[in-house]
Design a protein around this motif. Structure first.
Motif, short mmCIF file in Angstrom:
data_model
loop_
_atom_site.label_atom_id
_atom_site.label_comp_id
_atom_site.label_asym_id
_atom_site.label_seq_id
_atom_site.Cartn_x
_atom_site.Cartn_y
_atom_site.Cartn_z
N ASN A 233 -22.12 -7.81 13.03
CA ASN A 233 -21.30 -8.33 11.93
C ASN A 233 -19.85 -8.38 12.39
N VAL A 234 -19.46 -9.56 12.86
CA VAL A 234 -18.14 -9.72 13.47
C VAL A 234 -17.03 -9.26 12.53
N ASN A 235 -17.07 -9.74 11.30
CA ASN A 235 -16.00 -9.44 10.35
C ASN A 235 -15.86 -7.94 10.13
N ALA A 236 -17.00 -7.24 10.00
CA ALA A 236 -16.95 -5.81 9.72
C ALA A 236 -16.27 -5.07 10.87
N TYR A 237 -16.60 -5.41 12.11
CA TYR A 237 -16.01 -4.70 13.24
C TYR A 237 -14.53 -5.00 13.38
N ARG A 238 -14.15 -6.25 13.04
CA ARG A 238 -12.72 -6.57 13.06
C ARG A 238 -11.97 -5.73 12.02
N VAL A 239 -12.59 -5.54 10.86
CA VAL A 239 -11.94 -4.71 9.83
C VAL A 239 -11.80 -3.28 10.33
N ILE A 240 -12.85 -2.77 11.00
CA ILE A 240 -12.78 -1.39 11.52
C ILE A 240 -11.61 -1.27 12.50
N GLY A 241 -11.50 -2.26 13.39
CA GLY A 241 -10.39 -2.24 14.36
C GLY A 241 -9.04 -2.24 13.66
N THR A 242 -8.92 -3.06 12.62
CA THR A 242 -7.64 -3.14 11.90
C THR A 242 -7.32 -1.83 11.20
N ILE A 243 -8.36 -1.22 10.58
CA ILE A 243 -8.13 0.07 9.90
C ILE A 243 -7.65 1.11 10.89
N LEU A 244 -8.34 1.20 12.05
CA LEU A 244 -7.95 2.17 13.08
C LEU A 244 -6.50 1.95 13.49
N SER A 245 -6.15 0.69 13.71
CA SER A 245 -4.81 0.36 14.16
C SER A 245 -3.77 0.78 13.12
N THR A 246 -4.08 0.48 11.84
CA THR A 246 -3.13 0.82 10.78
C THR A 246 -2.97 2.33 10.64
N VAL A 247 -4.11 3.05 10.72
CA VAL A 247 -4.04 4.51 10.60
C VAL A 247 -3.23 5.10 11.76
N LEU A 248 -3.46 4.57 12.98
CA LEU A 248 -2.69 5.07 14.12
C LEU A 248 -1.21 4.76 13.94
N GLY A 249 -0.90 3.60 13.34
CA GLY A 249 0.49 3.26 13.07
C GLY A 249 1.12 4.29 12.14
N ALA A 250 0.35 4.72 11.13
CA ALA A 250 0.86 5.71 10.17
C ALA A 250 1.11 7.04 10.86
N ILE A 251 0.12 7.52 11.66
CA ILE A 251 0.31 8.79 12.38
C ILE A 251 1.47 8.64 13.36
N GLY A 252 1.53 7.46 13.99
CA GLY A 252 2.56 7.20 15.01
C GLY A 252 3.95 7.39 14.47
N ILE A 253 4.22 6.85 13.27
CA ILE A 253 5.59 6.94 12.75
C ILE A 253 5.91 8.37 12.35
N ILE A 254 4.89 9.16 11.95
CA ILE A 254 5.16 10.56 11.60
C ILE A 254 5.58 11.34 12.85
N VAL A 255 4.85 11.11 13.96
CA VAL A 255 5.20 11.78 15.21
C VAL A 255 6.56 11.29 15.69
N TYR A 256 6.82 9.99 15.51
CA TYR A 256 8.11 9.41 15.88
C TYR A 256 9.23 10.11 15.11
N ALA A 257 9.00 10.27 13.79
CA ALA A 257 10.04 10.85 12.95
C ALA A 257 10.29 12.32 13.32
N GLN A 258 9.22 13.07 13.63
CA GLN A 258 9.43 14.48 13.99
C GLN A 258 10.21 14.59 15.30
N SER A 259 10.00 13.63 16.21
CA SER A 259 10.71 13.68 17.48
C SER A 259 12.16 13.24 17.31
N PHE A 260 12.37 12.25 16.42
CA PHE A 260 13.70 11.70 16.20
C PHE A 260 14.54 12.62 15.33
N GLY A 261 13.86 13.32 14.42
CA GLY A 261 14.56 14.23 13.53
C GLY A 261 15.02 13.59 12.24
N PHE A 262 14.83 12.30 12.12
CA PHE A 262 15.22 11.59 10.90
C PHE A 262 14.09 10.67 10.48
#
Lengths: 346, 448
Positions: A233-262
């Motif tokens: 199911n092509v569409n379903a796997y593309r959605v999974i990829g997008t969800i993973l990417s978005t979640v990593l983006g969310a975690i990414g900015i938290i780690v970014y913020a802790q390192s930056f301090g702001f």
């Protein structure tokens, strides 16, 4: 022999050669100007940990076939909401960090699902649509920061309403990962915690790509027609990829913020997607293929240039922001190069 | 029997008008929702009509040229040209040079035009070449190219000025002698074009409507006389009177615009004889004429061989290539023309603004122009002059009212400003998404 050399250069990509040569020139100048190399290296390592997860977010997106995820600000905004929640509950240290991450993940998953469904409707134009979805999300976010009911005095303006443009994280998230088991060798500081956390996520993504779902997702990204023929199911796997990417983006900015301090709100996330896209491309990824190693190489190279350019430029020039200019030119230059490498599908 | 026929005919007429209106509504749902949004916003913002019109006319006349520069690449099938930012940069480079040399007034403005043209053509040529290498991804490429060019622009004007390019000018260069200041006062060419001739709005409206009606009349007289010549020669058909001829040949659009012209004329007369503040609203005639000339050029080019090539390439590049059109060259030409017009468009904009935001004026040029033309009802595949002009009016109305409406509604002008930004990005995203979705559905249908 000559032909082989040309082939090799073309495979490697002329822009990458230019970028690496630029870095080498900068390093030589730094050496001549007696700028302490150890400090530069520790700054580069800090930046690697800081940006690494945001760049890692590109891997599932590219592999699932949606291409470079310019819509990363969607995930970033979810991460910002997570940190704001942890501030609102007056949490500190690791509790704050993990609360922020745990709050951000479900929000990012829901947003990522919607974004994935949208991208399935616009196959072939994911990058253009994604860019504008990201931009619109940032401006909606701006309205949100003004009217969301956060009350913590550290987060809101003392007079009038709305959240501050930058919120200091001192005594909360500030450098909790960076200082965790930090190693100090002479002048060289290694932010062990952040790097370990980045590696942990990288390993999870790597393990996922070896799992049944991961392999299916890569097949979908690689050759959608073949995937359909094999009953995936092509569409379903593309959605999974997008969800993973978005979640990593969310975690990414938290780690970014802790390192930056702001915590940077409002229009700050606008071009973070571009920076991450550029980093993974510098590391050797293409619009169709990316791996974990590209994340590490690319982020380290790109951030090193920015780290070294600043003191070098300050020593030789009186004015002008060379680091910012090289960031804009390099990141957009490498994206342009990657775009010219897409073979037109007949 | 006769009576019956008559009622049937008039029924048809009503139906015709109804379907004409229905079509207008269905094909322009985006535009109509923006018209409604703007009307509500105007009401909430509490602006006086005179102030609003004055601001709107200044904004639309200075920005229309940039928006019109987008039409030709759309016709050539290359989508929205975000790279008009490069044209804007060429215009700004010329303005910086001319301000430095101290050429004032209209000569200054004209030297900007002359100086920016070769630069814009060169940049447009490079852009076209790049877009030929990334067929099918033109829009994201031109978007990223605009950002890339911004980096190079900063490199030149922030670092090369004073180091590589010698320039001594205390008013323009930063204190340390390297790099241009953030804002440059363009007092030398401010209003160079606008101030040549300005007329009050009511008088302009009357003149314009009379001109329009005369042109329509002349056109029909011309056609009528030709028809009469032909009928006399070929057939013995009963001659139509001139009135009958017009009744038969004038379409609903002509009638519609004529009615609007008459209303505009009446409005102008009423306002001129009243004490309304609208009498004070000024129209920059020369700037408006330049925009009109640009519109005529866009109409004219579709009649030429080049214009037909644009359209052929836009419809199907493959078939156009087989038909013997040099596809790549046509595409480069389209981008060169667009970039050149963008450079001039930026000059129009800046001579009205009077200050150059050295590192910011060009940045939004592309995005704002594209959002405007999309609000006007254009799509990635089709854009017309009227869409561009209507879009300019709606977009700038939104710009004028948003902060005020935001303040009156939420007690915060910033919310209105962010909403405005959201509309710009959202409209572009929506248009791109809708286009991609339709294309996908079309290919699916073909496969089925």
């Amino acid at each position: 022999m000559y032909k082989k050399m040309i082939q090799l250069v073309n495979d490697f990509g002329i822009p990458r050669i230019i970028i690496i040569s630029f870095l080498i020139v900068l390093l030589i100048m730094a050496f001549i100007l007696k700028i302490p190399i150890a400090e530069l290296l520790s700054a580069s390592l800090v930046r690697l940990g800081m940006h690494g997860i945001l760049v890692l977010a590109m891997v599932p997106a590219i592999n699932s076939g949606i291409g470079l995820n310019f819509g990363l600000p969607l995930g970033i905004i979810c991460g910002l909401i997570g940190v704001l929640i942890s501030i609102e509950f007056n949490l500190r240290g690791f509790t704050a960090l993990f609360t922020a991450i745990l709050c951000a993940i479900p929000i990012a998953a829901i947003i990522g699902y919607g974004y994935g469904v949208l991208l399935n409707k616009v196959k072939g134009s994911e990058m253009t649509v994604g860019t504008y979805v990201g931009f619109s999300a940032v401006s909606i976010g701006c309205i949100g920061w003004l009217i969301l009911p956060f009350r913590s005095p550290e987060a809101v303006w003392p007079i009038g309403g709305g959240l501050r443009v930058t919120i200091s994280l001192v005594n909360r998230l500030d450098k909790v990962l960076n200082n965790f088991m930090a190693i100090r060798v002479g002048n060289l500081n290694i932010p062990t915690g952040t790097l370990v956390f980045l590696s942990l996520l990288a390993i999870i993504i790597w393990l996922f790509s070896r799992s049944k779902t991961g392999i299916a997702m890569r097949t979908v990204g690689d050759n959608p027609r073949f995937a359909v023929a094999s009953g995936l199911n092509v569409n379903a796997y593309r959605v999974i990829g997008t969800i993973l990417s978005t979640v990593l983006g969310a975690i990414g900015i938290i780690v970014y913020a802790q390192s930056f301090g702001f915590l940077q709100l409002y229009t700050a996330p606008m071009f973070m997607g571009f920076t991450s896209v550029a980093a993974i491309l510098i590391g050797g990824a293409t619009v169709k293929k990316a791996s974990i190693i590209h994340v590490f190489i690319g982020t380290f190279l790109f951030q090193s240039i920015l780290v070294v350019a600043l003191p070098v430029a300050n020593k030789i020039m009186v004015t002008g922001d060379l680091a910012e200019i090289s960031r804009i030119t390099i990141s957009n230059g490498i994206i342009l190069y990657a775009l010219t490498q897409i073979k037109e599908r007949a | 029997m006769k009576k019956n026929m008559k009622t049937k005919k008039s029924n048809n007429k009503v139906l015709d008008i109804f379907s004409f209106l229905q079509n207008i509504f269905l094909n322009n749902i985006v535009t109509i929702s923006f018209v409604i949004l703007c009307l509500i916003g105007l009401r909430i913002s509490g602006l006086s009509t005179a102030f609003y019109l004055n601001d709107l006319i200044a904004r639309v006349s200075r920005n229309s040229f940039l928006i019109l520069a987008l039409i030709i690449p759309v016709t050539a099938g290359m989508g929205m040209n975000f790279a008009i930012v490069l044209g804007a940069m060429a215009g700004q480079a010329a303005i910086i040079a001319v301000t430095h040399w101290g050429i004032s007034g209209l000569p200054g403005f004209l030297s900007c035009v002359i100086l920016s043209s070769p630069l814009a053509i060169f940049l447009g040529y490079l852009t076209g070449k790049l877009l030929n290498k990334t067929k099918g991804q033109e829009m994201i490429t031109s978007l990223v190219l605009a950002f890339f060019a911004n980096g190079v622009y900063q490199l030149i004007f922030l670092i090369f000025i004073g180091t590589v390019i010698p320039m001594e000018n205390e008013a323009m260069v930063l204190g340390a002698g390297v790099g241009l200041k953030n804002t440059i006062d363009l007092f030398r060419i401010k209003y160079a074009l606008d101030n040549i001739l300005k007329l009050p709005l009511p008088r302009t409206a009357i003149i314009l409507s009379i001109l329009f009606l005369i042109i329509i009349m002349v056109y029909f007289v011309f056609r009528y006389s030709r028809l009469q010549k032909n009928t006399n020669k070929i057939t013995d058909k009963k001659d139509l009177t001139f009135y009958e001829f017009i009744k038969k040949n004038a379409g609903y659009d002509v009638k519609f615009y004529s009615v609007i012209a008459v209303i505009a004329m009446a409005w102008g007369l009423v306002i001129m004889n009243s004490n309304s503040l609208i009498k004070m609203v000024q129209v920059p005639i020369i700037t408006s004429l330049c925009v009109a000339a640009m519109c005529l050029f866009n109409m004219f080019i579709t009649k030429t061989k080049l214009g037909q090539d644009f359209r052929a390439v836009g419809q199907d590049a493959h078939i156009a290539g087989i038909a013997g059109i040099n596809v790549n060259k046509t595409r480069v030409t389209a981008i060169v023309i667009s970039t050149l017009f963008a450079a001039w468009g930026q000059l129009f904009l800046l001579q009205n603004l009077g200050t150059l935001n050295t590192y910011g004026s060009h940045e939004q040029a592309g995005m704002f122009a594209i959002a405007a033309i999309l609000i006007g009802g254009a799509s990635i595949e089709k854009a017309t002059i009227s869409q561009a002009l209507l879009g300019a009016v709606l977009f700038h109305t939104l710009f004028i009212i948003s902060p005020l409406a935001g303040r009156n509604l939420f007690g915060d002008a910033q919310i209105g400003e962010f909403f405005r930004a959201f509309v710009v990005y959202g409209v572009i995203g929506l248009a791109l998404g809708a286009h991609a979705w339709q294309k996908l559905r079309k290919t699916k249908k073909m496969l089925d």
